[in-house]
Design a protein around this motif. Structure first.
Motif, PDB file in Angstrom:
ATOM      1  N   ASP A 240       1.044  -0.665   0.217  1.00 24.79           N
ATOM      2  CA  ASP A 240      -0.135  -0.054   0.146  1.00 24.79           C
ATOM      3  C   ASP A 240       0.788   1.260  -0.032  1.00 24.79           C
ATOM      4  O   ASP A 240       0.359   2.851  -0.387  1.00 24.79           O
ATOM      5  CB  ASP A 240      -1.109   0.065   1.751  1.00 24.79           C
ATOM      6  CG  ASP A 240      -1.826   0.602   0.952  1.00 24.79           C
ATOM      7  OD1 ASP A 240      -3.235   0.815  -0.161  1.00 24.79           O
ATOM      8  OD2 ASP A 240      -2.712   1.748   1.923  1.00 24.79           O
ATOM      9  N   THR A 241       1.878   1.702   0.536  1.00 22.41           N
ATOM     10  CA  THR A 241       3.126   2.644   0.826  1.00 22.41           C
ATOM     11  C   THR A 241       3.310   2.966  -0.348  1.00 22.41           C
ATOM     12  O   THR A 241       3.310   4.169  -1.030  1.00 22.41           O
ATOM     13  CB  THR A 241       3.938   2.410   1.848  1.00 22.41           C
ATOM     14  OG1 THR A 241       4.388   0.808   1.780  1.00 22.41           O
ATOM     15  CG2 THR A 241       3.302   2.306   3.091  1.00 22.41           C
ATOM     16  N   THR A 242       4.051   1.642  -1.274  1.00 21.09           N
ATOM     17  CA  THR A 242       4.719   2.235  -3.088  1.00 21.09           C
ATOM     18  C   THR A 242       3.535   2.454  -3.860  1.00 21.09           C
ATOM     19  O   THR A 242       3.627   3.428  -4.490  1.00 21.09           O
ATOM     20  CB  THR A 242       5.684   0.848  -2.960  1.00 21.09           C
ATOM     21  OG1 THR A 242       6.776   0.163  -1.822  1.00 21.09           O
ATOM     22  CG2 THR A 242       6.609   1.180  -4.056  1.00 21.09           C
ATOM     23  N   ALA A 243       2.493   1.518  -3.837  1.00 19.07           N
ATOM     24  CA  ALA A 243       1.544   1.960  -4.611  1.00 19.07           C
ATOM     25  C   ALA A 243       0.968   3.626  -4.111  1.00 19.07           C
ATOM     26  O   ALA A 243       0.867   4.648  -5.508  1.00 19.07           O
ATOM     27  CB  ALA A 243       0.282   0.905  -4.338  1.00 19.07           C
ATOM     28  N   ASN A 244       0.995   3.377  -3.164  1.00 20.14           N
ATOM     29  CA  ASN A 244       0.597   5.579  -3.188  1.00 20.14           C
ATOM     30  C   ASN A 244       1.564   6.412  -3.656  1.00 20.14           C
ATOM     31  O   ASN A 244       1.186   7.866  -3.744  1.00 20.14           O
ATOM     32  CB  ASN A 244      -0.775   5.741  -1.715  1.00 20.14           C
ATOM     33  CG  ASN A 244      -2.039   4.753  -1.703  1.00 20.14           C
ATOM     34  OD1 ASN A 244      -3.329   5.146  -2.140  1.00 20.14           O
ATOM     35  ND2 ASN A 244      -1.982   3.809  -1.325  1.00 20.14           N
ATOM     36  N   MET A 245       3.089   6.175  -2.954  1.00 18.05           N
ATOM     37  CA  MET A 245       4.071   7.160  -3.278  1.00 18.05           C
ATOM     38  C   MET A 245       3.945   7.474  -4.525  1.00 18.05           C
ATOM     39  O   MET A 245       4.423   8.186  -5.656  1.00 18.05           O
ATOM     40  CB  MET A 245       4.870   6.054  -3.212  1.00 18.05           C
ATOM     41  CG  MET A 245       5.264   6.626  -1.541  1.00 18.05           C
ATOM     42  SD  MET A 245       5.519   9.057  -1.254  1.00 18.05           S
ATOM     43  CE  MET A 245       6.838   8.741  -2.487  1.00 18.05           C
ATOM     44  N   GLU A 356      11.787   0.921  -6.396  1.00 19.36           N
ATOM     45  CA  GLU A 356      10.686   0.499  -7.028  1.00 19.36           C
ATOM     46  C   GLU A 356      10.207   2.037  -7.922  1.00 19.36           C
ATOM     47  O   GLU A 356       9.937   2.216  -8.599  1.00 19.36           O
ATOM     48  CB  GLU A 356       9.573   0.424  -6.177  1.00 19.36           C
ATOM     49  CG  GLU A 356       9.836  -1.429  -6.180  1.00 19.36           C
ATOM     50  CD  GLU A 356       8.808  -2.312  -4.654  1.00 19.36           C
ATOM     51  OE1 GLU A 356       8.212  -3.963  -5.388  1.00 19.36           O
ATOM     52  OE2 GLU A 356       8.173  -1.815  -3.760  1.00 19.36           O
ATOM     53  N   MET A 357      10.007   2.540  -6.322  1.00 23.24           N
ATOM     54  CA  MET A 357      10.548   4.447  -7.611  1.00 23.24           C
ATOM     55  C   MET A 357      10.978   4.793  -8.050  1.00 23.24           C
ATOM     56  O   MET A 357      10.747   5.360  -9.012  1.00 23.24           O
ATOM     57  CB  MET A 357      10.198   5.081  -5.559  1.00 23.24           C
ATOM     58  CG  MET A 357       9.093   4.575  -5.189  1.00 23.24           C
ATOM     59  SD  MET A 357       9.207   6.038  -2.882  1.00 23.24           S
ATOM     60  CE  MET A 357       9.953   4.993  -2.896  1.00 23.24           C
ATOM     61  N   ARG A 358      12.189   4.074  -7.903  1.00 27.72           N
ATOM     62  CA  ARG A 358      13.786   5.220  -8.841  1.00 27.72           C
ATOM     63  C   ARG A 358      13.442   4.620 -10.189  1.00 27.72           C
ATOM     64  O   ARG A 358      13.630   5.449 -11.140  1.00 27.72           O
ATOM     65  CB  ARG A 358      14.776   4.285  -7.891  1.00 27.72           C
ATOM     66  CG  ARG A 358      15.995   5.082  -9.360  1.00 27.72           C
ATOM     67  CD  ARG A 358      16.960   4.656  -8.737  1.00 27.72           C
ATOM     68  NE  ARG A 358      17.693   3.711  -8.545  1.00 27.72           N
ATOM     69  CZ  ARG A 358      17.770   2.568  -8.007  1.00 27.72           C
ATOM     70  NH1 ARG A 358      17.317   2.512  -6.764  1.00 27.72           N
ATOM     71  NH2 ARG A 358      17.716   1.296  -8.228  1.00 27.72           N
ATOM     72  N   VAL A 359      12.770   2.876 -10.301  1.00 19.55           N
ATOM     73  CA  VAL A 359      12.349   2.700 -11.375  1.00 19.55           C
ATOM     74  C   VAL A 359      11.729   2.701 -12.269  1.00 19.55           C
ATOM     75  O   VAL A 359      11.354   3.205 -13.609  1.00 19.55           O
ATOM     76  CB  VAL A 359      12.796   0.417 -11.456  1.00 19.55           C
ATOM     77  CG1 VAL A 359      12.307   0.308 -13.268  1.00 19.55           C
ATOM     78  CG2 VAL A 359      14.102   0.445 -10.742  1.00 19.55           C
ATOM     79  N   ALA A 360      10.362   2.738 -11.317  1.00 22.76           N
ATOM     80  CA  ALA A 360       9.275   3.046 -11.714  1.00 22.76           C
ATOM     81  C   ALA A 360       8.884   4.727 -12.585  1.00 22.76           C
ATOM     82  O   ALA A 360       8.192   5.353 -13.768  1.00 22.76           O
ATOM     83  CB  ALA A 360       7.979   2.566 -10.849  1.00 22.76           C
ATOM     84  N   PHE A 361       9.176   6.087 -11.627  1.00 21.27           N
ATOM     85  CA  PHE A 361       9.585   6.603 -11.790  1.00 21.27           C
ATOM     86  C   PHE A 361      10.113   7.602 -13.571  1.00 21.27           C
ATOM     87  O   PHE A 361      10.010   8.059 -14.134  1.00 21.27           O
ATOM     88  CB  PHE A 361       9.516   7.637 -10.889  1.00 21.27           C
ATOM     89  CG  PHE A 361       8.858   7.829  -9.868  1.00 21.27           C
ATOM     90  CD1 PHE A 361       7.140   8.270 -10.410  1.00 21.27           C
ATOM     91  CD2 PHE A 361       9.445   7.997  -8.640  1.00 21.27           C
ATOM     92  CE1 PHE A 361       6.601   8.394  -9.235  1.00 21.27           C
ATOM     93  CE2 PHE A 361       8.352   8.204  -7.048  1.00 21.27           C
ATOM     94  CZ  PHE A 361       6.829   8.942  -7.433  1.00 21.27           C
ATOM     95  N   SER A 362      11.676   6.845 -13.258  1.00 20.34           N
ATOM     96  CA  SER A 362      12.863   7.468 -14.483  1.00 20.34           C
ATOM     97  C   SER A 362      11.485   6.512 -15.897  1.00 20.34           C
ATOM     98  O   SER A 362      11.848   6.861 -17.015  1.00 20.34           O
ATOM     99  CB  SER A 362      13.972   6.595 -14.084  1.00 20.34           C
ATOM    100  OG  SER A 362      14.688   7.077 -13.288  1.00 20.34           O
TER     101      SER A 362
END
Length: 401
Positions: A240-245, A356-362
């Motif tokens: 839930d935390t990463t999905a919402n971030m 996950e965030m670094r890869v996904a946002f980029s």
């Protein structure tokens, strides 16, 4: 203790119109009065609200403050004096050492920076698959089901070893008790069903281990009940935390086009952008602690047994710690935010979340250079106040084909 102390009787969660990323105005005002406020819990018990960075960080690192579930009060709901039981076996985030350490220690080697580097390729593949599907379907798209939720969901299912054909129903169960909208009856049913499923999964891994974290843990001295509890912690903390971030972070970037353009033009800023978005958004809004003995804090004495609410979103925007704290600046240096907590309970999976965030946002900003909101910003629907993790319910976007 002077009577001039700021006092609050409710914990505000609503955001100001037009300011979906800022903490509730009442919490910001409380911090302006000082880092410590009196707080009256529902039911009338006096407690404390900590809104300043230094004191929040101090409490998180202080073993004189407990995380034990049975010592907590809900900050916004009066349960009428019902006695709260201790956390079930394995649910170590609601325990103190040495029990907390016993459960956490076998997991620490599973989430190291080195292991996350090895996992990066898999995160890249999952992200590419999501973006391929978006591109194939064409605009518009809702980024929550298309991008933000499936990336961490697939990863956590793989880490737990959830069979591929069972992931859809499993994720739907989990979503229904995390979204803050499910009725009490349905929430309990979904939570119970998730626990039952995890119990079956533990038994299956015990009988036929596969290549996943849960199977690895069956080699330890942990019981099936303890493994079920640990699995629930990994699931709730890792999804839930990463999905919402990912969803709220994309919304924030789209509302700050100069920052979005900088990230697209300079991919090397990705790590810094992730840290800044974690600070700026603080999707895990509050933590709770209980004083185990009398403690001096910010010039005040907190008596043993006093419950304390820690406001992470105001701590991460404390002007005494961060210059221009209400500005999103992906070039900001220094870090030090408390989005993952601090001390012995600091988030175990923080390196996974960062990966996950670094890869996904980029990948998102690179693949869709004309990405933009498909509705006016004020029409983006935010998660309900009852949800433990802040975010958006949906994020309609479009792009030029």
């Amino acid at each position: 203790m002077g009577e001039s102390l700021h006092t609050m009787t409710t914990l505000p969660t609503g955001r100001r119109s037009g300011c979906p990323f800022a903490p509730p105005a009442e919490l910001v005002e409380a911090r302006r009065h000082g880092p410590v406020s009196r707080y009256t819990f529902p039911g009338g018990e006096p407690g404390w609200l900590i809104t300043g960075y230094d004191l929040v960080r101090s409490v998180l690192a202080d073993p004189r403050f407990s995380s034990r579930r049975e010592l907590m009060l809900h900050p916004t709901v009066d349960y009428g004096g019902i006695e709260v039981p201790p956390a079930p076996p394995g649910e170590f985030v609601l325990m103190d050492d040495p029990e907390h350490r016993r459960y956490r220690k076998p997991l620490m080697g599973k989430f190291t920076v080195r292991r996350m580097r090895l996992l990066t390729e898999r995160v890249e593949q999952i992200t590419a698959d999501c973006l391929d599907a978006m591109e194939k379907t064409g605009p518009p798209a809702d980024l929550v089901p298309a991008f933000a939720r499936p990336i961490p969901a697939i990863i956590i299912c793989e880490l737990l070893g959830v069979p591929y054909e069972e992931r859809g129903s499993f994720q739907a169960q989990v979503e229904s008790f995390m979204n803050g909208e499910t009725s009490d009856e349905d929430l309990i049913a979904a939570y119970t069903a998730t626990q039952d499923y995890l119990a079956e999964l533990v038994a299956a891994k015990r009988a036929h281990p596969t290549d996943d974290v849960l199977s690895d843990l069956t080699d330890s001295d942990l019981t099936d009940e303890e493994l079920k509890g640990i699995s629930l912690v990994l699931l709730t903390a890792g999804l839930d935390t990463t999905a919402n971030m990912l969803a709220l972070g994309t919304f924030a970037l789209l509302r700050n086009p100069a920052q979005l353009a900088a990230l697209r033009a300079e991919p090397a800023l990705a790590d810094r952008a992730v840290e800044e978005l974690l600070r700026y958004l603080s999707v895990a809004k509050t933590f709770m602690r209980t004083a185990l003995e009398d403690v001096e804090l910010g010039g005040h004495t907190l008596e043993a047994g006093t419950r304390v609410i820690l406001s992470l979103n105001t701590a991460n925007r404390d002007p005494e710690r961060f210059a221009e704290p209400h500005v999103l600046d992906i070039r900001r240096q220094g870090g030090g935010h408390l989005a993952f907590g601090h001390g012995v309970h600091q988030c175990l999976g923080q390196q996974l979340a960062r990966t996950e965030m670094r890869v996904a946002f980029s990948a998102l900003v690179s693949r869709f250079p004309t990405l933009r909101l498909a509705v006016p910003a004020e029409e983006v629907e935010l998660r309900p106040e009852a949800a433990d993790i802040y975010g958006v319910k949906s994020l309609p976007v479009t792009w030029d084909v």
